[in-house]
Design a protein around this motif. Sequence first.
Motif, mmCIF file in Angstrom:
data_model
loop_
_atom_site.group_PDB
_atom_site.id
_atom_site.type_symbol
_atom_site.label_atom_id
_atom_site.label_comp_id
_atom_site.label_asym_id
_atom_site.label_seq_id
_atom_site.Cartn_x
_atom_site.Cartn_y
_atom_site.Cartn_z
ATOM 1 N N THR A 247 -0.890 -20.149 -16.894
ATOM 2 C CA THR A 247 -1.385 -20.722 -15.662
ATOM 3 C C THR A 247 -0.667 -20.136 -14.450
ATOM 4 O O THR A 247 0.410 -19.559 -14.559
ATOM 5 C CB THR A 247 -1.199 -22.258 -15.641
ATOM 6 N N SER B 290 -7.398 -15.452 -20.915
ATOM 7 C CA SER B 290 -7.755 -16.799 -20.493
ATOM 8 C C SER B 290 -6.862 -17.228 -19.328
ATOM 9 O O SER B 290 -5.830 -17.883 -19.530
ATOM 10 C CB SER B 290 -7.634 -17.796 -21.645
ATOM 11 N N THR C 295 -5.790 -19.562 -16.444
ATOM 12 C CA THR C 295 -5.948 -20.952 -16.050
ATOM 13 C C THR C 295 -5.425 -21.120 -14.630
ATOM 14 O O THR C 295 -4.223 -21.189 -14.411
ATOM 15 C CB THR C 295 -5.180 -21.888 -17.010
ATOM 16 N N GLU C 296 -6.328 -21.090 -13.666
ATOM 17 C CA GLU C 296 -6.023 -21.349 -12.266
ATOM 18 C C GLU C 296 -4.946 -20.418 -11.699
ATOM 19 O O GLU C 296 -3.760 -20.661 -11.845
ATOM 20 C CB GLU C 296 -5.599 -22.806 -12.071
ATOM 21 N N ILE D 45 -10.382 -20.977 -16.523
ATOM 22 C CA ILE D 45 -10.228 -22.403 -16.251
ATOM 23 C C ILE D 45 -9.980 -22.587 -14.755
ATOM 24 O O ILE D 45 -9.107 -21.941 -14.168
ATOM 25 C CB ILE D 45 -9.057 -23.011 -17.046
ATOM 26 N N GLU E 7 -3.177 -28.110 -13.178
ATOM 27 C CA GLU E 7 -3.191 -27.048 -14.187
ATOM 28 C C GLU E 7 -2.223 -27.283 -15.350
ATOM 29 O O GLU E 7 -2.528 -26.955 -16.500
ATOM 30 C CB GLU E 7 -2.870 -25.702 -13.531
ATOM 31 N N TYR F 291 -3.320 -27.522 -19.151
ATOM 32 C CA TYR F 291 -3.006 -26.423 -20.065
ATOM 33 C C TYR F 291 -2.303 -26.914 -21.325
ATOM 34 O O TYR F 291 -2.542 -26.399 -22.423
ATOM 35 C CB TYR F 291 -2.149 -25.385 -19.344
ATOM 36 N N ASN G 108 -7.189 -29.556 -25.159
ATOM 37 C CA ASN G 108 -7.478 -28.319 -24.442
ATOM 38 C C ASN G 108 -6.825 -27.122 -25.122
ATOM 39 O O ASN G 108 -7.385 -26.015 -25.130
ATOM 40 C CB ASN G 108 -7.025 -28.432 -22.992
#
Length: 584
Positions: free
Chosen positions: A185, A207, A209-210, A282, A315, A319, A324
């Motif tokens: 993240t 992947s 995430t934000e 994400i 986040e 995460y 998730n």
Amino acid sequence: MTVKITEDMKFSPSFEYIDNGIEHGVLSPFETKEVILKKGETIADGFKPLSVDIKMLKDVPVKLRDGVTIYTDIYMPVDADKVPTLIAWSPYGKSAGTAPRYKNLFTMLGMGIKWESGLPKFEGPDPDYWVAHGYAIANPDMRGIAHSEGNTTMIGTQEGEDGYDLIEWIAQQDWSNGKTALTGTSYLAFSQWFIAAQQPPHLTAMSPTEGLSDAYRDIAFIGGIPDKNFLDRLDVNHVSAIKGTKREDLTLEMDSDPLIDAPVWQDKIAQPEKINVPAFVIASYANTLHTMGTFRAWRGLGSDEKWLRIHDSQEWPYYYDKDNTEELRRFFDHYLLDRDNGWEDTPQVRYTEIDFEGNNQLDIPAESFPPAGSELTKYYMNGITRTLQPAPEAAEIPVKYSVDLPGRASFQMTFDKDTTFVGYPKVKLFMEAEGYDDMDVFVQVQKLDDRGNILSEFIVPNHGAALQDFTQDGASALRYKGAWGRLRASMRHLDNDTTDEIPTYSFDRVEKLSDSEVVEMDIVLSPIGLSYKAGQTLRVVVGAKNELGSVMPGTPGAESDNKGFHIIHTGGEHASYIQLPLMK
């Protein structure tokens, strides 16, 4: 040699690396060795015991293409034959999972530390979970951090190439199955856009995430308004044990190169169109640091296989949530372990509708964002009634406010039926400055209940008094208050990529205001998924103050440069409005 853009960078001395086995975690003392961490062992007080035996390859040297050596910790199953590797790339210490600063942060947020092993790099995957499911985790100290050689740069081609080199080194190891992925993240998401755009042959999936995707637009000059405060907070992570090491100093670059056409800023704009690996992205509406950049990168992604999930949390709780994490593993299992688990049937987009009253609608499937049925709709500002309405008034009506008190002017509309907005909002304002040659304008879209109370919601578990204090006028990444945007009037020029839906600024010129000049300002607002019941009210606040405040506790927010009065023109030839993505 290092990439040429480093010649344009500004550097300051790195901060001292305190190598005491506490400041940067209990596993931080430098030693290249192999360690077996035993099931049931506790890495440090307060963390959960390990659920599986883990082989740790500690302080492994990796030589980059210019001869610089960086060091990485690698965790893997003790009986590893050929396993895929997840990589957590950032300047945050590779062994700092037990560092006091991170324990204190997660405690403050209400997450605590009992859910994790103490092995994760900050904002990265927990090796305890992933090793138990057949993965290796690589936690590198990037160039210039701790014992890694070279000078630290902050996002751009240099990090992209260094990440490429680490990926290709991993793929050649006898324990690797040749497949790697990037995960994590915030900074660990930001860096993914740049590494994946280099197209390393053995990068299999990603992947993010934000995370940001443009250092100029998303952190240094949001809306053209300079803000060094959060960069100062990030800089303290640039620590080195090697005497004479330097760190790229973005605050100095802000002073020397205040426009985006400078090469140093151009190098920090992600090129997601070059990315060709499967991507599970994400995002959230709520993160005032990451939302804009995440959605921008998603829109530009070149990957044929890509998924977007928009959640309603912050986040870190997202995460590390068990469910998730399980879903993320389904994605990685499909691509890195070749498992036929039905991942390809996952809806391309899943979005959320926020209601601020505990009834958020999650994981609504769609084929795109905005979803089908979202229609851009204009609501015009009425300067007399201070309402929003479907058509502008025939006569022009100015609304004037002092930049001191009240510092704002607002417009409202109350709905006579349930109404939902999903997509990209913006405001078009016709404004002038009285008594100054510029304006910093801040915009918020709020939800009011049927009694006129302004609604918001915490997106971290802690709702206690201290977090109430911090988030009332700041710490905006921890409490969602609605869509927002900001723009400095002298930076209002739109570039060639702008659309009616999403304004984009060139940021390559300064156009100061003259006396009595009315300027047209298209202000992009953060994406929304916001629902209103009949009797509830939407309020648009236009003001001279950064009322969202700081991103995180302890860090000041951007300061505005305003004097005198601001005048919003409504109706007639200067019909200011908000454009909202109305779900039909």
